[in-house]
Design an enzyme around this catalytic site. Structure first.
Site, PDB file in Angstrom:
ATOM      1  CB  THR A  36      41.886  37.661  38.223  1.00 19.40           C
ATOM      2  OG1 THR A  36      41.205  38.398  39.229  1.00 19.40           O
ATOM      3  CG2 THR A  36      41.182  36.325  38.037  1.00 19.40           C
TER       4      THR A  36
ATOM      5  N   GLY B 176      40.429  40.528  35.047  1.00 18.17           N
ATOM      6  CA  GLY B 176      39.959  41.857  34.679  1.00 18.17           C
ATOM      7  C   GLY B 176      38.686  42.309  35.365  1.00 18.17           C
TER       8      GLY B 176
END
Ligand code: DON
Length: 555
Positions: free
Chosen positions: A366, A458
């Site tokens: 991400t 994460g």
């Protein structure tokens, strides 16, 4: 040619020397605007828009499209995300552009062990509508001006840095079964990418030019929609023309909290980020953290216990608010007082003591970027394809990757186990539903003025990464670069384990935490590219996170 070795050794030396002279030192203050992102060309594209008179949202849109080119692991047009917008004057809002389940999706469509890299795991993408909604609400410069820099980066190529070259080489080795991925991302001579290579993406340039010229409808009802639907048909995916035409980005009220005098502004459901962050901060506010050293067992214990409780509630209650009723007490001070009282100061609570509903593991990429402009107008944006490079499915001929965000739903309703499956109802699959996210783009403000812009990738560690940064800045008054660099920790209720980025110097703390009953292991957390506003001078200090590459582009 898709690439050239752009920089010969001699010019590399000159470039490095020049960089040393002109690159801002870590703590340099900028007065007119800053973009901090994992991708240098992405951050620089946003900065150029600020210099042309664009505002923070304009710059964020440009950086988002640019990073769909220059950071294909997570930058995207085939995924989704959350943008927290704090105007210089006025109330903050969230532009929510999370993916949705296609109409043909069903609660039990996935089986245990099913591959997360198929057409069926692709959610209806939200990014292009999200950027268009942000532009419609806040944009100052024309849409086309904001998208064209990405077209140019795709058409003329961008230079790979070490991180991005390695990342591409790793994913190419792991994605041999995806021919279109190989065609688009492999070095034309099939050898390994090297730092300094130029990566050109002609198909993506055409796609982005359509979006620049015709607006978001090109993606949702026009030629690109046709390409997506053809890709779905060829690969057994579910997304139809109606799914794409029906996709809506949403303007939502942020989750608001107050932590030791700072306004905390985060994304609401379908992200769990804002709710969990405010719940954890409220819990910690019941303790005088500053009394203890940042890496004392007391501080780490209290943070762990706050995390454990918030992640338990996350599993119990959070999902798409259009489908599940979300309790309102989670972010109240009263509730946090009760949670704080339930913490034993000398002993770890066992996660089993709550209930046996462990959470499933999430993927590996991400990206977050932070923007502020000369007026103090700030944007905190996190977006994702879910796993690094998402589903690995590149829409044939269109040059962009599709997400595998459907894996963020609870795949097996009612099936929960300690190994990591979760089957709670609020986040089961339904047609049109948004899958629960942990993305936590966050802004802290005081008296209506932005103080901190932060966020991270994460998976479920995201919320705790933001918590660590906020505690470092607010409780421990660390300079922003130190606050970002400092070792972080993460606990997500189940597995009942404290993950800690600590080093040998923390051995004694770890031993004490173990004696209190915590199971502690090492694990790295995401890159939190952040901005802090110096209250004394009003200057902006960007901090790129050294855990990956990254760039502070400011002026
Ligand atoms: O929305 C979410 O919470 C996840 N899809 C994010 C995935 C992620 O951060 C993977 N990254 N490192």
């Amino acid at each position: 040619m898709q690439f050239t070795r752009a920089v010969r050794p001699i010019s590399l030396l000159i470039l490095v020397a020049a960089t040393v002279v002109v690159a801002p030192a870590a703590a340099q203050e900028h007065r007119n605007g800053v973009v901090v992102a994992v991708s240098a060309p992405g951050a620089e594209a946003g900065l150029a828009i600020l210099k042309q008179g664009g505002n923070a949202v304009d710059a964020a849109i440009t950086t988002a499209f640019a990073m769909a080119v220059t950071h294909p692991a997570a930058g995207n047009i085939g995924g989704g995300g959350f943008m927290v917008v704090h105007p210089a004057k006025g109330e903050p809002v969230v532009i929510e552009y999370r993916e949705t389940a296609p109409a043909a999706a069903t609660k039990t469509m996935f089986k245990k062990g099913e591959s997360p890299y198929t057409h069926r795991v692709v959610g209806v993408p939200g990014t292009v509508r999200g950027m268009a909604l942000a532009h419609q609400k806040f944009g100052k410069l024309p849409w086309k001006t904001l998208v064209l820099p990405a077209v140019e980066l795709a058409e003329k190529g961008y230079l790979l840095d070490k991180h991005h070259a390695n990342s591409l080489n790793n994913i190419l080795a792991a994605s041999k079964a995806f021919p279109e991925f190989q065609r688009v991302f492999a070095r034309p001579d099939k050898t390994a990418w090297k730092p300094g290579d130029r990566h050109v993406q002609p198909d993506l340039a055409n796609t982005l030019r359509l979006i620049a010229d015709k607006g978001p409808d090109a993606f949702y009802t026009g030629a690109i929609a046709d390409q997506i639907v053809a890709e779905m048909k060829a690969g057994g995916g579910l997304i139809t023309k109606d799914d794409l035409a029906g996709y809506k980005a949403m303007e939502r009220q942020p989750i608001r909290g107050m932590y030791r005098g700072y306004d905390v502004i985060g994304p609401p459901p379908p992200s769990s980020g804002g709710t969990c962050l405010v719940q954890m901060l409220n819990t910690l506010e019941n303790f005088d953290l500053k009394k203890y050293d940042r890496y004392s067992p007391q501080t780490l214990h209290l943070m762990t216990e706050a995390m454990r409780r918030a992640y338990y509630d996350r599993a119990r209650y959070l999902g798409d608010p259009g489908f599940t009723k979300i309790p309102t007490h989670l972010t109240t001070k009263e509730y946090a007082r009760d949670l704080a009282k339930s913490i034993d100061l000398s002993k770890a609570t066992r996660s089993d003591a709550f209930k046996d509903i462990p959470l499933a593991p999430e993927g590996d990429s991400t990206t977050h970027f932070s923007v502020i402009d000369k007026d103090g107008f700030a944007v905190s944006n996190t977006y994702t394809l879910e796993h690094g490079y998402g589903s690995r499915i590149v829409v044939k001929g269109a040059g962009f990757l599709l997400n595998n965000e459907m894996t963020d739903f609870n795949w097996r309703p009612g099936v929960t186990n300690r190994a990591g499956a979760i089957g709670t109802e609020p986040n089961t699959i339904a047609p049109g539903k948004r899958m629960l996210s942990s993305q936590t783009p966050t802004i802290l403000a005081k008296n209506g003025k932005v103080v901190l812009v932060t966020g991270s990738p994460g998976g479920r560690t995201i919320i705790n990464t933001v918590l660590n940064v906020v505690v470092n800045v607010v409780d421990y008054e660390m300079p922003i670069q130190q606050a970002v660099d400092a070792p972080r920790m993460h606990h997500q209720w189940f597995p009942d384990e404290l993950k800690f980025e600590g080093t040998k110097q923390h051995a004694q703390t770890v031993a004490q935490l173990k004696a209190m009953g915590h199971s502690v292991s090492f694990s790295r957390q995401g890159d939190a590219h952040s901005i802090w506003v110096n209250p004394k001078t009003g200057g902006f200090i960007g901090a790129a996170d050294k855990r990956l590459s990254g760039k502070v582009a400011g002026y």
